[in-house]
Design an enzyme around this catalytic site. Structure first.
Site, PDB file in Angstrom:
ATOM      1  N   TRP A 176      -5.636   2.046  10.441  1.00 48.87           N
ATOM      2  CA  TRP A 176      -5.563   1.801   8.891  1.00 48.87           C
ATOM      3  C   TRP A 176      -5.329   0.542   8.426  1.00 48.87           C
ATOM      4  CZ3 TRP A 176      -8.077   3.888   5.322  1.00 48.87           C
ATOM      5  CH2 TRP A 176      -7.663   3.661   3.737  1.00 48.87           C
ATOM      6  N   GLU A 227     -11.723   5.740   4.358  1.00 49.01           N
ATOM      7  CA  GLU A 227     -11.338   6.818   5.418  1.00 49.01           C
ATOM      8  C   GLU A 227     -12.307   6.981   6.611  1.00 49.01           C
ATOM      9  OE1 GLU A 227      -8.262   7.506   6.056  1.00 49.01           O
ATOM     10  OE2 GLU A 227      -7.329   7.205   4.212  1.00 49.01           O
ATOM     11  N   TYR A 275       0.721  -1.316   0.049  1.00 52.88           N
ATOM     12  CA  TYR A 275      -0.025  -0.092   0.111  1.00 52.88           C
ATOM     13  C   TYR A 275       0.950   1.482   0.154  1.00 52.88           C
ATOM     14  CZ  TYR A 275      -3.009   3.678   1.764  1.00 52.88           C
ATOM     15  OH  TYR A 275      -3.659   4.754   1.863  1.00 52.88           O
TER      16      TYR A 275
END
Length: 186
Positions: A49, A41, A19
């Site tokens: 995350w 988000e 990522y």
């Protein structure tokens, strides 16, 4: 791949490294991808995350491949179905926010032509390079994320506090917060 110097936050495993190396901080101008990160988000608020990245494919399936036109039409029945989906974060407020955000997203498109034009207008269409020396130099929010958050809320978006907005800015490359020693800067 493992020998490269990266931002320290992503060294947990290959999912995080991939990522970081291929998405985080790279400018995104495509509305579909901007909506995907908006959804992810908003679900990340209050969570890590990493948790969201691990469930990303489940979110993609649950939210119609992040097709905002389809998400905007989610019925109460669909919302109830999502509340039973163990593959995503089963938070009713966040699920409802995703639908509300899809509707608001379309309204922004109608006003500005694209969501991309709207959001990138806050940075004059260019990424802001903060060039941090280390992770401790990264803010959780900025006056700009405060302003964007306020404007998004005025337009009907939910779960878009300043910290969520700043994370979205980082993810979509509106700000470049890769640390000075990170290989992505070379």
């Amino acid at each position: 791949m493992k020998n490269k110097i990266r931002c320290a936050w992503c060294e947990k495993d290959d999912l995080y490294r991939n990522y970081h190396d291929n998405e985080w901080g790279k400018p995104v101008y495509d509305d579909q991808v901007l909506f995907e990160f908006l959804i992810l988000e908003t679900f990340q608020a209050g969570l890590s995350w990493y948790t969201i990245l691990k469930k990303r494919e489940n979110f993609k399936k649950a939210f119609a491949s992040f097709d905002y036109k389809k998400v905007a039409l989610f019925s109460e029945e669909k919302i109830q179905e999502l509340l039973l989906d163990a593959g995503i974060i089963r938070n009713q407020l966040k699920i409802r926010a995703a639908v509300a955000n899809a509707i608001a997203f379309i309204k922004v498109q109608e006003e500005f032509g694209t969501f991309s034009k709207y959001i990138w207008n806050f940075t004059d269409g260019k990424p802001i390079d903060n060039n941090p020396k280390s992770l401790k130099d990264l803010p959780a929010s900025t006056p700009l994320s405060d302003a964007i958050s306020k404007d998004l809320k005025k337009r009907g978006f939910k779960f878009v506090g300043t910290t969520v907005v700043y994370a979205h800015m980082q993810a979509t490359g509106m700000v470049n917060d890769h640390v000075e020693s990170c290989w992505t800067r070379n």
